[in-house]
Design an enzyme around this catalytic site. Structure first.
Site, PDB file in Angstrom:
ATOM      1  N   ASP A  76       0.834  -1.209   0.000  1.00 58.84           N
ATOM      2  CA  ASP A  76       0.000   0.000   0.000  1.00 58.84           C
ATOM      3  C   ASP A  76       0.867   1.256   0.000  1.00 58.84           C
ATOM      4  OD1 ASP A  76       0.787  -0.787   2.635  1.00 58.84           O
ATOM      5  OD2 ASP A  76      -0.624   0.647   3.486  1.00 58.84           O
ATOM      6  N   GLU A 133      -0.868  -1.808   5.250  1.00 62.18           N
ATOM      7  CA  GLU A 133       0.025  -1.783   6.409  1.00 62.18           C
ATOM      8  C   GLU A 133       0.017  -0.429   7.090  1.00 62.18           C
ATOM      9  OE1 GLU A 133       3.221  -0.852   8.867  1.00 62.18           O
ATOM     10  OE2 GLU A 133       3.193  -0.042   6.818  1.00 62.18           O
ATOM     11  N   GLU A 134      -0.106   0.641   6.308  1.00 62.65           N
ATOM     12  CA  GLU A 134       0.087   1.981   6.844  1.00 62.65           C
ATOM     13  C   GLU A 134      -0.991   2.429   7.826  1.00 62.65           C
ATOM     14  OE1 GLU A 134       2.622   3.728   6.654  1.00 62.65           O
ATOM     15  OE2 GLU A 134       3.734   3.132   4.876  1.00 62.65           O
ATOM     16  N   ARG A 173      17.104  -7.414  15.590  1.00 64.94           N
ATOM     17  CA  ARG A 173      16.915  -7.243  17.028  1.00 64.94           C
ATOM     18  C   ARG A 173      15.985  -8.325  17.540  1.00 64.94           C
ATOM     19  NH1 ARG A 173      14.855  -4.845  21.666  1.00 64.94           N
ATOM     20  NH2 ARG A 173      16.467  -3.695  22.779  1.00 64.94           N
ATOM     21  N   HIS A 358       8.260   8.431   4.361  1.00 70.51           N
ATOM     22  CA  HIS A 358       7.049   9.251   4.486  1.00 70.51           C
ATOM     23  C   HIS A 358       7.306  10.712   4.086  1.00 70.51           C
ATOM     24  CE1 HIS A 358       4.480   6.398   7.161  1.00 70.51           C
ATOM     25  NE2 HIS A 358       5.369   5.708   6.452  1.00 70.51           N
TER      26      HIS A 358
END
Length: 387
Positions: A76, A133-134, A173, A358
């Site tokens: 997306d 996802e956003e 991580r 972004h």
């Protein structure tokens, strides 16, 4: 490995740039979904559509093993007016791929083709092309539609490009790598009046300001100093004139945490402070608290596995462990709650001053496409090794 696959790179770059031209907001990625599904069908995959409305899952089986692995790419875009000036700029005004999801999708499509041609694995691979996802939690929506019941995965993996990291660097991580993301709207309901006679009114602006200031104590006085959390009041709106006390004031918060207990405590304290502060000023509050994405928690075994694979693939000098999590959020967190796996970053920096994610000038670095594509091939073939 990237040299072996160099003949596929023109197609992968072309796919990325085509996807960049047709960005679509979450759950409306119809052209993107059609393009991805058509590509995968021509490669010989079993293609399932409709999970999460526009999601696509491509399945390829080889050999006799019952082992399976899932690789996820998001596709997306964002509601941002593009300012890159690229010749392949967005053809949808006000919408652009400002987070690199076009690159994520292009790399997984490239890996899909190579995996299908080589068939150098024993088991089943599910390639998950995820919408929304956003903003809308496409991962959760696909799961609610039966993603892992229909396409069982022994482990799942996803990556994200990072223009702030050195080119070609892998970052891992174990445990929490990204934060939860919750939102809260607090509406302070007072009693309006003349600005010259405040004693006759119940001022929601003053009460709201007090709530905002009191919220600043939550992190410093209610959360352990070694636990990370964020409360940000990003909007505070009320009134239209200097001499009018309005009836209502509204504030909007984003709340972040890396631990579910901390997340619960933040909500409890926000509600308590808002209600108590409001009562002290003779006003009331309406609280709309929405739980969003949970913390993204990587599993130890899968993180160790992919880290070691990356060291063999890229060399130890190109692999780092992140010293601390990122307080941004990611809906792959939902998938990691149901399946073991890990989420990691791949550095894509061109210069020291690349536009961040972004940003209206952000453009995915095509030079990293061979690396990401080849690594997905390496991971699938190694994880589903016939040895």
């Amino acid at each position: 490995m990237t040299i072996q696959f160099s003949n596929h790179m023109p197609e992968i770059v072309a796919n990325r740039r085509y996807l960049h031209q047709i960005p679509e907001i979450g759950l409306s990625e119809f052209k993107t979904s059609d393009f991805v599904a058509e590509q995968l069908s021509t490669m010989g995959y079993e293609v399932a559509r409709g999970l999460g409305k526009t999601g696509v899952v491509a399945t390829l089986r080889n050999g006799t093993s019952r082992r399976s692995v899932g690789i996820r790419a998001d596709f997306d875009a964002l509601p941002i007016l593009e300012e890159t000036g690229a010749e392949y700029t967005s053809t949808h005004p006000g919408v652009m791929h400002a987070c690199g999801h076009d690159g994520h999708t292009a790399m997984l499509l490239g890996a899909a083709r190579i995996l299908a041609e080589r068939k150098s694995f024993d088991g089943t691979v599910h390639l998950i092309f995820q919408p929304a996802e956003e903003n809308f939690g496409g991962a959760r929506i696909m799961m609610d539609d039966g993603l892992f019941n229909k396409f069982p995965c022994d482990a799942i993996f996803a990556l994200h490009n990072d223009p702030s990291m050195p080119f070609g660097q892998f970052a891992f991580r174990e445990g929490p790598i990204m934060a939860s993301a919750d939102e809260c709207k607090i509406t302070v309901v007072g009693r309006g009046g003349h600005g010259a006679e405040p004693q006759e009114a119940a001022d929601p602006i003053v009460a709201g300001a007090s709530i905002i200031m009191a919220l600043q104590t939550v992190i410093s006085r209610n959360i352990h100093p070694l636990q990370s959390a964020v409360i940000t009041v990003g909007a505070f709106n009320s009134g239209i004139a200097s001499n009018v006390i309005p009836e209502r004031a509204e504030m909007k918060l984003t709340i972040r945490a890396l631990d579910d207990n901390v997340r619960d405590e933040l909500e409890r304290r926000i509600r308590l402070i808002a209600e108590a502060q409001a009562a002290s000023y003779g006003v009331s509050v309406e609280i709309d608290y929405e739980r969003g994405y949970p913390p993204t928690i990587n599993h130890k075994s899968e993180t160790d596995y992919v880290r070691q694979l990356a060291m063999r693939f890229a060399g130890g000098e190109h692999v780092v462990d992140m010293p601390q999590p990122i307080m941004g959020s990611e809906d792959f967190a939902f998938m990691l709650q149901e399946r073991p796996g890990t989420y990691f970053f791949l550095g894509t920096a061109k210069t020291e001053n690349d536009p961040p994610l972004h940003h209206p000038k952000f453009d995915f670095n095509d030079d990293i496409l061979p690396t990401g594509t080849a690594f997905w091939v390496e991971l699938v073939e190694d994880y589903l090794s016939s040895k």
